[in-house]
Design a protein around this motif. Structure first.
Motif, mmCIF file in Angstrom:
data_model
loop_
_atom_site.group_PDB
_atom_site.id
_atom_site.type_symbol
_atom_site.label_atom_id
_atom_site.label_comp_id
_atom_site.label_asym_id
_atom_site.label_seq_id
_atom_site.Cartn_x
_atom_site.Cartn_y
_atom_site.Cartn_z
ATOM 1 N N VAL A 14 -5.687 3.104 13.707
ATOM 2 C CA VAL A 14 -6.672 2.125 14.172
ATOM 3 C C VAL A 14 -6.445 0.785 13.494
ATOM 4 O O VAL A 14 -6.462 -0.269 14.114
ATOM 5 N N TYR A 15 -6.180 0.849 12.213
ATOM 6 C CA TYR A 15 -6.034 -0.377 11.440
ATOM 7 C C TYR A 15 -4.818 -1.169 11.906
ATOM 8 O O TYR A 15 -4.890 -2.376 12.117
ATOM 9 N N LEU A 16 -3.706 -0.469 12.096
ATOM 10 C CA LEU A 16 -2.482 -1.188 12.421
ATOM 11 C C LEU A 16 -2.442 -1.633 13.874
ATOM 12 O O LEU A 16 -1.898 -2.678 14.192
ATOM 13 N N ASN A 17 -3.023 -0.866 14.755
ATOM 14 C CA ASN A 17 -2.834 -1.159 16.177
ATOM 15 C C ASN A 17 -3.934 -1.970 16.824
ATOM 16 O O ASN A 17 -3.670 -2.887 17.573
ATOM 17 N N GLU A 18 -5.142 -1.616 16.541
ATOM 18 C CA GLU A 18 -6.202 -2.118 17.410
ATOM 19 C C GLU A 18 -6.918 -3.338 16.866
ATOM 20 O O GLU A 18 -7.717 -3.941 17.557
ATOM 21 N N GLU A 19 -6.655 -3.636 15.650
ATOM 22 C CA GLU A 19 -7.417 -4.701 15.027
ATOM 23 C C GLU A 19 -7.286 -6.009 15.794
ATOM 24 O O GLU A 19 -8.245 -6.745 15.955
ATOM 25 N N THR A 78 -11.079 -2.164 5.129
ATOM 26 C CA THR A 78 -10.258 -1.076 5.664
ATOM 27 C C THR A 78 -9.069 -0.803 4.750
ATOM 28 O O THR A 78 -8.758 0.362 4.450
ATOM 29 N N ALA A 79 -8.420 -1.875 4.314
ATOM 30 C CA ALA A 79 -7.255 -1.690 3.453
ATOM 31 C C ALA A 79 -7.652 -1.039 2.137
ATOM 32 O O ALA A 79 -6.940 -0.176 1.607
ATOM 33 N N LEU A 80 -8.833 -1.426 1.641
ATOM 34 C CA LEU A 80 -9.347 -0.838 0.403
ATOM 35 C C LEU A 80 -9.523 0.662 0.569
ATOM 36 O O LEU A 80 -9.084 1.466 -0.261
ATOM 37 N N HIS A 114 7.991 11.261 -7.377
ATOM 38 C CA HIS A 114 7.968 11.426 -5.925
ATOM 39 C C HIS A 114 6.603 11.033 -5.371
ATOM 40 O O HIS A 114 6.495 10.290 -4.400
ATOM 41 N N THR A 115 5.584 11.570 -6.004
ATOM 42 C CA THR A 115 4.239 11.253 -5.498
ATOM 43 C C THR A 115 3.993 9.753 -5.577
ATOM 44 O O THR A 115 3.411 9.155 -4.663
ATOM 45 N N PHE A 116 4.478 9.158 -6.668
ATOM 46 C CA PHE A 116 4.297 7.731 -6.847
ATOM 47 C C PHE A 116 5.000 6.957 -5.737
ATOM 48 O O PHE A 116 4.444 6.036 -5.129
ATOM 49 N N ALA A 117 6.212 7.373 -5.434
ATOM 50 C CA ALA A 117 6.998 6.677 -4.407
ATOM 51 C C ALA A 117 6.313 6.781 -3.049
ATOM 52 O O ALA A 117 6.194 5.787 -2.321
ATOM 53 N N ILE A 118 5.838 7.961 -2.726
ATOM 54 C CA ILE A 118 5.192 8.132 -1.419
ATOM 55 C C ILE A 118 3.930 7.276 -1.340
ATOM 56 O O ILE A 118 3.700 6.543 -0.373
ATOM 57 N N THR A 119 3.128 7.342 -2.399
ATOM 58 C CA THR A 119 1.883 6.578 -2.402
ATOM 59 C C THR A 119 2.170 5.100 -2.206
ATOM 60 O O THR A 119 1.549 4.425 -1.363
ATOM 61 N N VAL A 120 3.104 4.576 -2.991
ATOM 62 C CA VAL A 120 3.374 3.143 -2.934
ATOM 63 C C VAL A 120 3.921 2.747 -1.566
ATOM 64 O O VAL A 120 3.514 1.727 -0.995
ATOM 65 N N SER A 121 4.791 3.584 -1.001
ATOM 66 C CA SER A 121 5.359 3.175 0.285
ATOM 67 C C SER A 121 4.297 3.181 1.379
ATOM 68 O O SER A 121 4.287 2.296 2.238
ATOM 69 N N VAL A 122 3.390 4.135 1.339
ATOM 70 C CA VAL A 122 2.312 4.130 2.336
ATOM 71 C C VAL A 122 1.423 2.915 2.130
ATOM 72 O O VAL A 122 1.050 2.223 3.082
ATOM 73 N N GLN A 123 1.138 2.633 0.865
ATOM 74 C CA GLN A 123 0.257 1.502 0.588
ATOM 75 C C GLN A 123 0.909 0.185 0.999
ATOM 76 O O GLN A 123 0.224 -0.731 1.440
ATOM 77 N N LEU A 124 2.226 0.121 0.864
ATOM 78 C CA LEU A 124 2.922 -1.118 1.225
ATOM 79 C C LEU A 124 2.686 -1.467 2.692
ATOM 80 O O LEU A 124 2.481 -2.637 3.034
ATOM 81 N N VAL A 125 2.749 -0.459 3.522
ATOM 82 C CA VAL A 125 2.527 -0.701 4.951
ATOM 83 C C VAL A 125 1.141 -1.304 5.176
ATOM 84 O O VAL A 125 0.974 -2.304 5.887
ATOM 85 N N ILE A 126 0.162 -0.698 4.516
ATOM 86 C CA ILE A 126 -1.203 -1.168 4.689
ATOM 87 C C ILE A 126 -1.361 -2.582 4.145
ATOM 88 O O ILE A 126 -1.978 -3.449 4.755
ATOM 89 N N LEU A 127 -0.743 -2.806 2.984
ATOM 90 C CA LEU A 127 -0.918 -4.099 2.331
ATOM 91 C C LEU A 127 -0.222 -5.210 3.108
ATOM 92 O O LEU A 127 -0.693 -6.356 3.106
ATOM 93 N N THR A 128 0.876 -4.859 3.781
ATOM 94 C CA THR A 128 1.535 -5.861 4.612
ATOM 95 C C THR A 128 0.579 -6.342 5.702
ATOM 96 O O THR A 128 0.444 -7.541 5.944
#
Lengths: 796, 553
Positions: B538-543, B383-385, B356-370
């Protein structure tokens, strides 16, 4: 005028210069010194490179008119009404800093805003397109004084994208720097030196940084917090007598006194089990221990259980003991230092005051002994310091009370007593028979009253009269021999050659040492009393300042007196060097880093710490020794390894540091031969003692010089001597400022000897000029140096 | 306002200047090089930078005798292992309970350190000399930490050279070099984080300077020093793939790709090669990844799971008080009363498994990595780092509180971007550093850590705050601003509580013993979680609309 516009003297435009049409005066006028720019001078000067003669236009239009005239304005009166002005029209890069950063990067040019009081403005999207002119930065006088005087300042140069190399001369050009006004191009030759950073005083840089970032008001709290942090870190280490039963060390002595005072009635304080760290300090130490003991037993009674707690070394109890030192330090010593910065250094700029505070806060010897070795010396020193601070404000009675408290905390404060006593006596003489007599009586009463209060539990009616003998015999232990361990004083050092203990009996030695000590501090006493007589006022109704004119003598007298006690008196510990160190560091704290005062102060401080090395090593404080010295020397910007200049003190320092380094290296490499187990401590003494003897002589010399500066060599009537004093002081002050303070003087810069400069600086910094002589000076008001001084003070 | 349009007559001259510009620049360079050549060696370190070094070194020296955790003995044992055993036994030795569980580069590093150690005191590298704590070993190991931390110092120094705004970057660099996290974890607790974050920062610096290949290599090296940096790997992977291996139009840059791939494989072979040959890889991996631990560490790292666990405890209390019919997992009740040690079993909420923790982590990271994939700039990368490390820290399985440095270090680089980043930085730094406080529990050192951290935040906060301040522009933002300030002020109360609670409640039972730790963990977790949400927003919206300083790179 010629110089302003960069024309050659014959009025011709140099071939490399281009005169552009004048622009409306309004814009440039707003940004420059209005009175220095005449409308006709608004032209644009093109910078050219010197070497190949290729012209290139910097930027149009010009927005900056920078001159180094600000420093000269005060001088102009001296030179008649033709101002000596160098006005440099300097263009600025047109685009915003951020856009030109790439070129900054690979040209290694310094950032554009090293002197601005704020960082560059946050970037907005508009700034990329619109040029944003930067205002010339006009520094305050004090900042100029402090930053520019000794160091060739950085020429800010930048490469505008469409322009050439642009140099901005800051508003001042220090004497001896190498800005040449060469056909409209400023050439800096000392860039390498600038890069090496002549200004190595970390404390000063930090204070400047705080001011520049606009967090001035945080400087003092941060300084105190930082000093506290360093003290806490030192406290983490070992202490005197750690884990060495059965007697342990000074730490256990102090803890034992808490236990003793908490559980026993007053009468037994000085009699209980004297073999195990019997109380041998005056009653105020006992009361302080008592308070600490109460708090300790409130937190955890086992820390101070009578007899049962001997040698207790639990983590929590150690932290508690360390905290008591820190607490008393914060209650007594830190306020005394703050008071000192505002009274004795009151005429100096805010930054100098903070710098003085930093130097005193992190004085390595005191930190190592109080927070490493474990003692409460800062309380005694703090009370003495409070006393002399009160003297500057004219509250002599409060001063006397504080000094008695200091004596009542540790009898070692007696080392200062000749100086302080003769100062007060001199003041009584100075005030004349009527006022002086009144003051004398009051002082006597206050002193006696304070002593009585301190000793009241041992006096009738609380105890029989004989009870007073218990503390007295404990406090003055004449039975303990000429010296203990190895201490860097006259007796121990000469003991290498003459075995004193074999040569004479203890009684004779006591007498000899007393006589020598008295001879040692006599010059200080004599100097103060003579000054008192010289300035004696015949007219009792004349209004007087808060402190007498000979107040500047006091620190020197304290240094002479305490150093003479340290060198010649009976039963001296190596830790006692802290007493002469205090006046020495007070003197050092306001000295310019070029002066010999500074060199002496730093040398004596470092050697003092070195002289305690055997003690610190025994306590396991080696790493703290290194760290504290490193930090403090960097803080004051002192480099012991610097190749010396040709002056006595610098050569002496160099030799001493070489010897110290050799000793430390030898100690690591070889172990002492069995015949001489004390080889290294003895060598240590032989290195340190000459320095202390020389310091003692130097303090006498300085005392004489200062009293000459105050009143002239010969005796005379009160009126003439005062006039002489004023003139002397004034001359010295203008001289001293001429050489150190007056940047931009160019060839006319007055260079005077170190001694004069110091004298002037000392007399000035010690508050003398401010309160007493200022009115006279301002009336005459022609001296450049004084102009500076006033500005400096007004800034603070 | 002061801009004057150039008159036509000046235009020609202006052109001339453009031409002579090059000459001028050359001149300048020449003068620079002559200046350089005067000194036989140039450290390129300015006075103020030496000052920082002197201050920090002096303080670190003074911390030599301070409290040290078992990590000290762990590292001493590794010195002994690598010195006295052949390489084939390194990952098999169990003489001490502190077995070697870092990747091979770190083992090699310990091997290098063990050689001088054997000269200084042979007992340091004696394998059976457990819990050796003579002054020689203390001084030696502490000294190596200070020495290797110079890597961090050098990297930070290079950051200020060629920064967009050097004066601000200098503050940030100094703040990182003097970071209380390093002081607490490295110089009191004892680890080598300064050294390894130095490598990370070198890698980021190389990315800033456009040398992406070296950046990738350095990160691969770092992974072989300590595998916890895998938290950051996804951002590196995407960034290097998009910005280095693919052209802006999306075509594969085959040369770049091959050089990067070969270099990274080379690094891994240098690290794992010997063990590959000896066939010890499974043993090595079992040491590196022990999957036998629980959701939370003994002291809950201030992450999402700390909040969930706390909610579970509250619900349990609530349920037992109300006597409701919620299904209560009895082992969870036991788990709660056992305090904070061992595996976490929830009493009320459904249990969480590693997947579960793995799934949550990866899905959050996917958004950032996109987002990173579509804007592979340096700033976006940093920022992504940060966010990758942040997500792993918040949602990962069995996270250590020390891992918060993985967030704080890269986040510091963004601190002066603008107020939104700065505020995130402040909240995360204060909460993160505070969450490290429980590592140091001895009274003397506790005061040091508090005073030091307070000084640090003062010195960093005020100048940077003045540098980037922006008004909140709308009512919700004003409210938010106030709440955040309130939250930050709450740390003073929390500090007072955690300090005074053990003193005041001396009599009360051991049941409440963990309350200060729990309070610290939960309060810090709130701040860190909020900081994460802020930064993601901030990262997703304002950049797109906002151009900060680092955007120019």
């Amino acid at each position: 005028m010629e110089e302003r516009s960069g024309l050659s003297p014959d009025g011709q435009l140099p071939s490399r210069m281009l005169q552009l049409p004048p622009r409306p005066p309004s814009l440039a006028m707003k940004r420059s010194f209005p009175r220095l720019v005449s409308p006709g001078n608004e032209g644009v000067t093109l910078s050219t490179t010197r070497g190949n003669g290729v012209d290139y236009l910097a930027e149009l239009p010009l927005r900056r008119v920078v001159s180094n005239s600000s420093m000269k304005s005060s001088k102009s009166s001296k030179q008649g009404n033709k101002p000596h002005i160098q006005l440099i029209h300097a263009p600025i890069p047109r685009r915003h800093l951020l856009n030109s950063s790439a070129s900054h990067h690979w040209l290694h040019t310094p950032p554009l805003s090293p002197t601005s009081s704020r960082g560059t403005s946050p970037v907005s999207t508009t700034s990329a397109v619109q040029s944003s002119p930067r205002r010339p930065v006009h520094k305050s006088f004090s900042s100029l004084l402090e930053h520019e005087q000794q160091f060739p300042r950085r020429r800010r140069s930048s490469v505008g994208p469409g322009g050439g190399v642009v140099g901005f001369n800051e508003p001042s050009t220090p004497t001896g720097t190498s800005f040449r006004h060469d056909g409209g191009v400023l050439v800096s030759e000392k860039t390498a030196q600038e890069k090496n950073g002549v200004d190595t005083a970390m404390g000063r840089k930090w204070v400047r940084w705080m001011h520049k970032k606009g967090i001035k008001e945080w400087t003092v709290p941060s300084a105190i917090a930082f000093a506290t942090l360093v003290k806490l870190c030192i406290s983490l280490g070992s202490y005197s007598g750690k884990s060495t039963p059965p007697m342990y060390g000074d730490y256990e002595a102090q803890r034992h006194w808490m236990e003793l005072t908490l559980h026993l009635p007053f009468r037994q304080w000085y009699t209980y089990d004297l073999q195990y760290w019997g109380l041998d300090y005056p009653p105020l130490t006992a009361y302080v221990s008592w308070i600490c003991g109460i708090v300790a037993s409130w937190i955890n009674p086992s820390w101070v259980a009578l007899d049962a707690s001997r040698g207790i070394e639990t983590e929590a109890s150690k932290v508690f003991m360390r905290m008591t030192v820190l607490a008393w330090d914060l209650v007594v010593y830190i306020p005394a230092l703050l008071f000192f910065a505002h009274s004795w250094q009151g005429t100096r700029s805010n930054r100098t005051q903070i710098m003085a505070l930093l130097i005193l806060l992190l004085q390595p010897a005191l930190l190592l002994i109080d927070f490493g070795h474990f003692q409460y010396n800062s309380v005694m020193l703090g009370f003495t310091l409070l006393a002399i601070n009160f003297f500057t404000t004219g509250k002599d009675l409060w001063g006397a009370v504080c000094f008695v408290l200091s004596l009542g905390f540790k009898q070692m404060a007696l080392y200062y007593a000749p100086a302080i006593g003769s100062y007060l006596l001199a003041k009584c003489i100075y005030l004349g028979p009527r006022d002086g007599g009144k003051l004398f009586l009051r002082l006597a009463m206050v002193t006696i009253a304070t002593f009585t209060l301190l000793f009241i539990p041992f006096l009738p009616p609380f105890a029989p009269l004989s009870a007073i003998l218990d503390p007295i015999t404990r406090i003055f232990p004449f039975a303990r021999g000429l010296f203990e361990d190895k201490v860097a004083n006259f007796w121990c050092a000469s003991n290498v050659v003459i075995k004193w203990k074999a040569w004479a009996s203890s009684g004779v030695l006591i007498k000899v040492s007393t006589i020598l000590t008295a001879l040692g501090f006599l010059p200080a006493v004599f100097g103060l009393l003579r000054a008192g007589i010289k300035f004696m006022s015949s007219n009792p109704t004349e209004p007087r300042p808060a402190h007498p004119p000979f107040l500047p003598l006091l620190p020197y007298a304290m240094l002479t007196s305490s150093m003479s006690f340290f060198l010649f008196s009976f039963q001296v510990h190596e830790k006692t060097i802290l007493l002469p160190l205090m006046p020495m560091t007070l003197l050092l704290s306001g000295a310019s880093s070029e002066s010999s005062m500074f060199a002496w102060g730093a040398l004596v401080n470092n050697v003092a710490v070195f002289s305690m090395w055997p003690l610190l090593k025994r306590d396991g404080l080696g790493i703290q020794y290194i760290a504290a010295l490193l930090l403090w020397n960097r803080l004051i910007g002192y480099n012991p390894l610097k190749i010396p200049r040709q002056s006595f003190i610098h050569l002496l320092s160099f030799a001493v540091y070489i010897a110290i380094a050799m000793l430390h290296i030898l100690e690591v490499l070889i172990s002492p031969p069995a015949r001489y187990p004390d080889l290294f401590p003895v060598l240590n003494v032989l290195v340190s003692t000459p320095v202390f003897v020389l310091t003692w002589l130097w303090s006498i010399k300085c005392g004489v010089e200062v009293s000459w500066a105050l009143g002239g060599p010969g005796p005379g009537s009160a009126a003439t001597s005062k006039a002489t004093a004023a003139e002397q002081i004034q001359r010295r002050m203008s001289d001293s400022n001429g050489s150190t303070v007056m940047p931009g003087a160019g060839a006319e810069g007055v260079v005077v000897g170190q001694g004069y400069r110091q004298l002037g600086m000392r007399a000035m910094s010690l508050g003398y000029a401010q309160s007493r002589r200022r009115p006279q000076f301002t009336q005459r008001g022609s001296s450049v140096g004084l102009g500076e001084v006033e500005r400096e003070t007004s800034d603070s | 306002m002061d801009v004057k349009p150039e008159s036509p007559s000046h235009a020609k001259e202006h052109n001339d200047i453009q031409q002579t510009d090059v000459t001028a620049v050359e001149d300048h360079l020449n003068s620079n090089s002559t200046l350089k050549s005067r000194k036989w060696f140039d450290w390129d370190v300015e006075g103020s930078e030496w000052d920082i070094l002197v201050i920090s070194t002096a303080l670190k020296l003074l911390l030599f005798p301070s409290y040290r955790s078992t990590d000290f003995e762990v590292h001493r044992n590794w010195l002994a292992i690598t010195y006295s055993l052949p390489i084939s036994k390194w990952y098999y030795d169990t003489t001490s309970e502190w077995t070697l569980d870092y990747p091979p580069f770190f083992a090699y590093f310990e091997k290098v350190l063990s050689i001088p150690a054997s000269f200084i005191d042979p007992k340091i590298v004696d394998l059976n000399n457990l819990n050796y704590d003579a002054w020689s070993v203390v001084a030696y190991q502490r000294f190596t930490v200070i020495l290797t931390e110079l890597v961090l110092g050098a990297a930070l120094l290079r950051f200020t050279r060629g920064a967009v705004d050097p004066s601000t970057q200098r503050i940030i660099s100094a703040s990182l070099f003097l970071h209380p996290g390093f002081l607490i974890v490295d110089h009191i607790h004892f680890q080598y984080n300064g050294f390894m974050f130095g490598i990370l920062l070198w890698s980021i610096l190389m990315a800033r300077n456009g040398n992406k290949l070296l950046s990738g290599i350095l990160f691969a090296v770092l992974l072989n020093f300590k595998h916890i940096y895998m938290y950051l790997a996804p951002a590196y992977f995407i960034y290097l793939l998009r910005a280095f291996c693919l052209s802006p139009s999306g075509r594969l840059e085959i040369g770049n790709f091959l050089s990067l791939a070969n270099a990274v494989i080379g690094v891994f072979i240098a690290s794992l090669g010997p063990f590959l040959v000896m066939g010890q890889i499974p043993q090595l991996l079992s040491r590196l990844f022990p999957f036998t631990r629980g959701l939370n560490h003994a002291y809950w790292a201030p992450n999402f799971w700390a909040l969930v666990t706390a909610v579970d405890r509250i619900l349990l209390k609530y349920a037992s008080w109300m006597g409701t019919s919620i299904a209560i997992n009895e082992s969870g009740v036991a788990s709660s009363s056992r305090g904070l040690v061992g595996d976490t079993v929830f009493a009320v909420l459904p249990n969480v498994k590693p997947v579960h923790t793995f799934a949550i982590t990866v899905s959050v990271q996917l958004v950032i990595l996109t987002k990173l994939w579509f804007s592979p700039t340096y700033k976006s990368f940093v920022t992504a780092l940060t966010l990758c490390g942040y997500a792993s820290f918040l949602f990962g399985w069995h996270v250590h509180e020390k891992a918060v440095l993985l967030i704080l270090v890269p986040l510091s680089l963004l601190a002066a971007e603008r107020h939104a980043y700065f505020r995130t930085f402040v909240i995360a730094s204060v909460a993160g550093v505070f969450s490290l406080f429980p590592l140091i529990f001895t009274p003397g050192e506790s005061i040091v850590k508090v005073v030091y951290s307070a000084l640090w935040i003062t010195m960093v906060y005020i100048p940077l705050a003045r540098r980037v301040y922006e008004f909140p522009t709308s009512l919700p933002l004003v409210v938010l601003d106030g709440l955040e300030k309130l939250y930050l002020g709450g740390f003073v109360v929390l500090l007072a509580f955690t300090t005074l609670f053990p003193v005041l409640s001396r009599q009360s039972s051991a049941a409440m013993e963990f309350l200060p730790l729990l309070a610290t963990s939960v309060y810090c977790a709130i701040g860190l979680l909020w900081g994460f949400i802020r930064l993601v927003f901030v990262y997703l919206n304002e950049e797109a609309s906002y151009q900060g300083q680092l955007s120019t790179l």
